[in-house]
Design an enzyme around this catalytic site. Structure first.
Site, PDB file in Angstrom:
ATOM      1  N   GLY A   1       4.282 -44.636   0.592  1.00 28.78           N
ATOM      2  CA  GLY A   1       3.336 -45.658   1.016  1.00 28.78           C
ATOM      3  C   GLY A   1       2.118 -45.704   0.120  1.00 28.78           C
ATOM      4  N   CYS A   2       0.962 -45.960   0.702  1.00 26.72           N
ATOM      5  CA  CYS A   2      -0.281 -46.099  -0.058  1.00 26.72           C
ATOM      6  C   CYS A   2      -0.702 -44.772  -0.677  1.00 26.72           C
ATOM      7  CB  CYS A   2      -1.386 -46.611   0.860  1.00 26.72           C
ATOM      8  SG  CYS A   2      -2.997 -46.716   0.062  1.00 26.72           S
TER       9      CYS A   2
END
Length: 215
Positions: free
Chosen positions: A51-52
């Site tokens: 993800g981020c």
């Protein structure tokens, strides 16, 4: 019009970025992993995408034995990726750690404990191929550790979404992404996504946290 503006603000506060990479196609990687040598100080490096990269950086930097986590791009073959266009790469992190304090196996445990194991192409509100989960190996030993962990999770009933790939190249992200959560604690995304994600991880693995880390 006011409703549209409100929705746009909410989206900005809950998304790591707007570059999802969903229109890009993956390019086959080399089958031979590249092993990164230990530094003169004995530090080793590991590579994860989940993800981020702002979230992942903060999580790993809170782990005992981790000297630093660096945000960047990996998992593809496009040269010189950028935040605006990292094409077939995923947002990833380079973890610099002391193997005398924390093992690669523990880092793998941290990786899975800090994510939604079954979410495909993203984590939380960040969705798209540039947010896909990838766990990289540099040698056969690391590959076996990863495969054993995946097998254990699958035996518990999880449908593991993370790809397992040989590590070939890591591209460091732009300076303003480094230590983003620490330097921007009041950012809407950090408040609403990064910090809650860190807290969920911390509750699962309190024993690996550095003493001076908290939210």
């Amino acid at each position: 019009m006011k409703l549209l503006s409100l929705l746009l603000v909410m989206f900005a506060a809950n998304s790591c970025n707007q570059t999802t990479g969903e229109t890009s196609t993956d390019t086959a990687m080399s089958k031979d992993p590249v092993e990164v040598p230990a530094s003169a100080e004995g530090m080793e490096k590991a590579y994860f995408a989940s993800g981020c990269f702002w979230c992942v950086e903060e999580i790993f930097e809170s782990v005992k034995g981790v000297e630093e986590a660096i945000s960047g791009y990996s998992g593809g073959e496009t040269q010189n990726p950028t935040y605006q266009d990292h094409a077939d790469h995923a947002e990833a992190n380079e973890i610099i750690y002391n193997p005398e304090v924390v093992s690669f196996e523990t880092l793998v445990d941290v990786y899975f404990a800090s994510q939604d194991i079954e979410q495909v192409n993203g984590q939380g509100p960040d969705r798209g191929k540039s947010y896909r989960s990838i766990i990289f190996y540099q040698n056969d030993q690391q590959k076996q550790i990863i495969e054993d962990k995946v097998a254990a999770l699958e035996s518990e009933g999880y449908d593991v979404a993370a790809e397992v790939k040989p590590f070939t190249k890591f591209w460091v992200a732009e300076d303003y992404h480094q230590d983003y959560a620490r330097l921007n604690p009041n950012n809407g995304y950090i408040q609403n996504v990064s910090i809650p994600r860190w807290k969920r991880f911390a509750a699962k693995m309190p024993g690996v946290l550095k003493e001076d880390v908290s939210h």
